[in-house]
Write an enzyme that holds these catalytic residues in place. Structure first.
Site: not given
Length: 291
Positions: A44, A107, A133, A138, A161, A203
């Site tokens: 990202t 999405y 992840y 997000r 993550k 991270i």
């Protein structure tokens, strides 16, 4: 391999939006010098969403080349299409990356069964160590610990993550996934507490501009030195907060430009850091001893 302070590396760009290879090389060298434990390329923070597939693969290749085995390189290869995620993961393997980081599909909001099948398909298609992840803030998709537990039995899915900032998940994930599964945080503000609760690394966005301090703080937390970890983390607290005054990586790219490490380049729909926020982030950089 997947532990300690792992930087979520920015992708340096010129003002016209083209990738700046020289600045990328210099950033990699700097992270090696500063003791960063691993580099995560084209996640990202690396603007994966606005790099086309060819650029994405090329930046991974360049970071692997520049790192020259001096530290591990993890490639961001997630996508909301399983086919595309497999293609990007193959690119990373061909480039020589040490592992891949795959974000939950964004999405399209898959079910937990859809998430399981997606990550299983990528793992079976490409024989490379893979980190899951989870960042629902997000993606609008939260991969639950039970689903992670199902995936943890797949040999080349080696960790996660977890970027929810929910520290209660650490113990549950450890119970469901076993001792060898790498629990890594993606939330700078709670990274110290995450490590002290049983995680093995972070991270980090903050590590882009304060790599040595982040490495020392995470190392202290990993050895259980609560006081030393807190002492190192205290002057970084403003960075953990202010690097998110606008959407990541807008603030951190501005900060790196202020430090003279990258040009003032970012791709639409992201825009350059807004002037009203700059004094606050600059003061946090001063407090951390960066400028």
């Amino acid at each position: 391999m997947f532990q300690g302070s792992m930087v979520a590396l920015v992708t340096p760009m010129r003002e016209d939006g083209s990738v700046d290879e020289n600045s990328l090389r210099n950033l990699v060298d700097w992270h090696v010098e500063q003791g960063t434990d691993a580099i995560v390329a084209v996640g990202t923070t690396g603007e994966s969403a606005t790099l086309d597939e060819q650029e994405h693969c090329e930046v991974i290749r360049q970071v692997v080349e520049f790192a020259a085995k001096r530290l591990p390189v993890v490639a961001g290869t997630g996508a909301n299409s399983t086919t595309e995620a497999i293609q990007l993961t193959r690119c990373a393997k061909q480039a020589g990356a040490d592992g891949c980081l795959l974000v939950t599909p964004y999405y399209n909001k898959p079910t937990q069964e859809g998430l399981y099948r997606h990550f299983k398909a990528v793992a079976e298609a490409v024989d490379i160590p893979q980190l899951l992840y989870n960042v629902p803030g997000r993606t609008a998709c939260d991969m639950l610990p039970e689903t992670v537990g199902r995936l943890a039995v797949i040999a080349n899915i080696v960790g996660i993550k977890e970027a929810t900032g929910d520290l209660s998940r650490v113990a549950l994930l450890r119970e469901l996934c076993g001792e060898e599964f790498a629990l890594i945080t993606g939330d700078d503000a709670s990274s110290r507490e995450f490590i002290l609760a049983g995680g093995v690394g972070t991270i980090s966005v903050t590590a882009n501009i304060a790599p040595a301090a982040m490495q020392r703080m995470i190392a202290a937390a990993r050895r259980g030195d609560v006081a030393e970890a807190a002492r190192i983390d205290a002057p970084l607290a403003g960075l953990h907060r202010d690097l998110f005054l606008e959407s990541n990586p807008i603030p951190v790219k501005w900060a790196l430009a202020e430090m003279g490490r990258i040009p003032k380049g970012i791709r639409l729909p992201l825009t350059w850091f807004a002037e009203p926020y700059r004094a606050q982030l600059r003061q946090s950089m001063v407090n951390a001893g960066l400028i």
